[in-house]
Design an enzyme around this catalytic site. Structure first.
Site, PDB file in Angstrom:
ATOM      1  N   HIS A 210     -12.029  -5.991   7.403  1.00 16.18           N
ATOM      2  CA  HIS A 210     -12.621  -5.757   6.085  1.00 16.18           C
ATOM      3  C   HIS A 210     -13.838  -4.843   6.195  1.00 16.18           C
ATOM      4  O   HIS A 210     -14.522  -4.621   5.207  1.00 16.18           O
ATOM      5  CB  HIS A 210     -13.057  -7.079   5.435  1.00 16.18           C
ATOM      6  CG  HIS A 210     -11.922  -7.896   4.895  1.00 16.18           C
ATOM      7  ND1 HIS A 210     -10.903  -8.352   5.689  1.00 16.18           N
ATOM      8  CD2 HIS A 210     -11.652  -8.336   3.644  1.00 16.18           C
ATOM      9  CE1 HIS A 210     -10.049  -9.045   4.945  1.00 16.18           C
ATOM     10  NE2 HIS A 210     -10.481  -9.048   3.696  1.00 16.18           N
TER      11      HIS A 210
ATOM     12  N   GLU B 201       0.817  -1.230   0.000  1.00 21.38           N
ATOM     13  CA  GLU B 201       0.000   0.000   0.000  1.00 21.38           C
ATOM     14  C   GLU B 201       0.845   1.272   0.000  1.00 21.38           C
ATOM     15  O   GLU B 201       0.489   2.256  -0.651  1.00 21.38           O
ATOM     16  CB  GLU B 201      -0.974  -0.011   1.181  1.00 21.38           C
ATOM     17  CG  GLU B 201      -2.146  -0.983   1.011  1.00 21.38           C
ATOM     18  CD  GLU B 201      -1.785  -2.446   1.201  1.00 21.38           C
ATOM     19  OE1 GLU B 201      -0.687  -2.713   1.748  1.00 21.38           O
ATOM     20  OE2 GLU B 201      -2.574  -3.317   0.816  1.00 21.38           O
TER      21      GLU B 201
END
Lengths: 327, 370
Positions: free
Chosen positions: A130, A61
């Site tokens: 999530h 990321e």
């Protein structure tokens, strides 16, 4: 002309049109190329625009966001997909220390037009990390803009605006709403201005402020309350979370005199607190009751077997309305 | 401090000199062919640039001591690494310096008074001259490396003949962003030069506690990119290495990781006391006396008859005047106005910033009501 599409399809369409109209636009992320994204939001784009413009990146990321900053500095317009909001943390440094500050540090000499798209929020029965709703981290960062659509029409118009925005925009996509319903979306490249909330339903007794997936809960609760008690709630979709649309917030309070804020993010230091402060500063004398918040709890988003109890429900929202109006 | 072995080895305990690329030895002798690639005028430019930076750096430390500048990060001892690398670039190349690389930035076109402004905490201190691509010094460690991948990637996509160079220290090689940058650069074969100045210490932590890998350059192998270990105090070796990296990058051969072995004589910053973590006298005296980047080039230039003490004195005098002119410019530069802190947060501003700016204006005008 238009067609009935899901939010996911509206998002794909926005990117497709921008890729088609502006060759500087490119998409970077994990699994977004050949696979079309884990939620299929980039489906078909790799085939259409090729691997240089729809880029399957290494799983990193900071690398994705950091290199997107460089691409943006050198004239490209990157759209970054982070697979889930909570996966952004390794790239958080890049966002807050660099993307957000570049324009400021260079006195406007170098800007970083960049969009970070990421699914967020609970209610999808996802594994750990999530389902987070941590928009407040970004709304606390000068230099970033934070957007969260609640329907296909807004998603397309806001995403096109975000891609065209000269500043970095965090575009939070409520995962639960990706395929929840369809809506008529025009074919053309229309824009919804960043920074403007929308009064989704007019009312006179109380204003509910919500965004993302919580807007549905707010509307459902408002509908039920009207049926049960005859109270008319105004429902405001904030759409942009930073900077907030103060005028719409204040105007609505002047009209209804009561407010309920619904967000699935944790309560403490959540955006609800900021909205209360705005009302406190600008419309205190119009208030007929203390402002309530119906939010996610101050606990990590729990496993899906009990996640429904974490999320604000229509019942909890209704309860909040009753308590506020009968104060 | 425990006295074990050679201070070179103490500073870079895993470093074994034979693996390094050397051209100009500490006695000022050329021991490796330079193949006519460095002519006299470039040699003089190299020496004068190092002399300018050393003068600038010492001046800056003094200014900090006098309270005319904020905390400052000195680079004395690292001039060959910074000058050699920056002189190997073209004007349009992208540079991503850290807070210790204003030397490189100056050589690449940053103006001296701007560097003063940066350390004087002026809002305009990170602006570079029009058309230059010198980014603000990166304060967090290794984070700028991925930006250099991005700009280089864009150059490649656009077909522009430019490289991007990222400066960093040995400590940065422990950060995740170092690995992500090298990996991305390898995957996309970006024209990026990763230029590590291994000065032996990440503030106080020596390289042997930083890493178990023998060298930094060997890490290039893990990403299948080109890696070079070079004597960072040998400006010929540095220039030739970076020049080669530029040529590789522009011919599509991708990124290079360069490890330049060097040493900072002084503190990490003026807020730091290096005597706590290293034997200052022993270590920096050794480096000053045996490996100084200016001395060895000067010896060479003297021997070749390209330079003499008279020129040296005259040049130092000129540089002092130049630096003073820039210092005056920086000190006379209109101070940052507090109300300017609200500018450039966004391209278009925002209601909340406009209001907060107005609030501050009122406070400045009337003072806070008691």
């Amino acid at each position: 002309m238009g067609k009935s599409v899901t939010m996911l399809q509206a998002i794909t369409e926005a990117m497709d049109q921008k890729l088609d109209h502006d060759e500087r636009v490119m998409i970077l992320g994990e699994d977004i190329g050949v696979n079309g994204g884990v939620f299929r939001s980039t489906e078909g784009l790799y085939e259409k625009y090729g691997r240089d413009r729809v880029v399957d990146t290494p799983l990193a990321e900071a690398g994705i966001i950091g290199s997107a900053i460089g691409l943006s500095l050198n004239g490209m317009v990157p759209i970054v997909e982070i697979q889930f909001l909570a996966f952004i943390y390794p790239g958080f440094e890049q966002l807050v220390s660099h993307a957000a500050r570049m324009r400021y540090r260079t006195r406007g000499q170098f800007g970083v037009p960049l969009v970070i798209r990421t699914p967020y929020g609970a209610g999808i029965r996802g594994p750990e990390l999530h389902s987070e709703s941590v928009e407040t981290f970004f709304a606390h960062t000068p230099g970033l803009k934070v957007v969260a659509p609640s329907n296909p029409y807004d998603a397309k118009g806001l995403l096109i605006s975000a891609i065209e925005d000269p500043d970095p925009v965090i575009f939070l996509e409520p995962t639960k709403l990706y395929r929840a319903f369809k809506e008529e979306v025009p074919d053309e490249m229309y824009r919804i201005p960043i920074g403007q909330a929308k009064v989704v339903q007019e009312g006179s007794d109380l204003t509910i402020f919500a965004w993302g997936a919580m807007l549905r809960e707010a509307l459902n609760a408002a509908k039920k309350i009207e049926k049960e008690k005859g109270w008319k709630c105004e429902v405001v979709d904030l759409r942009t979370l930073y900077p907030l649309d103060r005028d719409t917030i204040v105007q609505s309070i002047k009209k209804t005199g009561r407010a309920l804020i619904v967000h699935e993010a944790h309560k403490t230091a959540g955006l609800g607190a900021e909205i209360i402060s705005i009302i406190n500063d600008e419309a205190l004398i119009y208030l007929k009751a203390p402002i309530k918040r119906v939010t996610g709890f101050d606990v990590p988003v729990p496993p899906f077997s009990i996640e429904d109890h974490y999320l604000p429900t229509v019942e909890r929202v209704k309860q909040g309305i009753v308590e506020t109006i009968s104060f | 401090m425990e006295k074990t072995g050679n201070p070179i080895m103490k500073a870079h305990s895993n470093g074994d000199e034979p693996d390094m690329y050397h051209v100009l030895n500490p006695d000022g002798e050329i021991i490796e062919s330079i193949d006519g690639k460095i002519d006299k005028s470039l040699m003089l430019k190299m020496y004068e640039s190092m002399l300018l930076l050393r003068t600038f750096d010492r001046k800056s430390v003094n200014l900090q001591r006098q309270g005319r500048m904020g905390t400052y990060a000195p680079f004395e001892g690292q001039e060959a690494a910074q000058v050699g690398s920056a002189l190997a670039l073209s004007a349009g190349d992208w540079m991503f310096p850290t807070y210790r690389d204003h030397g490189a930035a100056i050589i690449h076109g940053q103006e001296l008074y701007r560097v003063f402004l940066y350390w004087m905490a002026h809002l305009d201190g990170s602006v570079c001259p029009e058309g230059k691509r010198i980014l603000p010094p990166s304060v967090p460690i290794a984070t700028q490396m991925v930006h250099a991948v991005g700009t280089a990637w864009a150059s490649k996509l656009k077909g522009e003949e430019n490289v991007s160079i990222a400066y960093f220290g040995d400590g940065a090689t422990s950060e995740g962003d170092f690995h992500e940058a090298l990996n991305f650069a390898g995957v996309y074969k970006t024209p990026t030069i990763f230029f590590c100045q291994n000065n032996g210490y990440a503030i106080s932590v020596p390289f042997e506690k930083q890493s178990s890998s023998k060298t930094i350059s060997q890490r290039a192998a893990a990403y299948d990119i080109h890696g070079v270990r070079v004597d960072g105090n040998d400006i010929f070796a540095v220039w030739l290495t970076v020049r080669e990296a530029v040529e590789r990058a522009l011919s599509g051969q991708g990124p290079t990781l360069i490890e330049a072995i060097t040493f900072r004589y002084g503190a990490h910053t003026t807020a730091d006391n290096p005597n706590i973590y290293r034997n200052q006298d022993e270590v920096s005296t050794f480096w000053r006396e045996n490996r100084d980047p200016l001395t060895r080039l000067k010896k060479f230039l003297h021997r070749e008859g390209h330079w003499n003490e008279e020129q040296e004195d005259k040049t130092i005098k000129q540089f002092n005047e130049l630096i003073d002119t820039h210092l005056q410019k920086a000190e006379a530069y209109p101070k940052s106005s507090p109300v300017e802190m609200f500018d450039h947060v966004y391209a278009g501003g925002s209601w909340h910033l406009k209001e907060q700016q107005q609030e501050l204006k009122q406070i400045l005008k009337k003072g806070v009501k008691k």
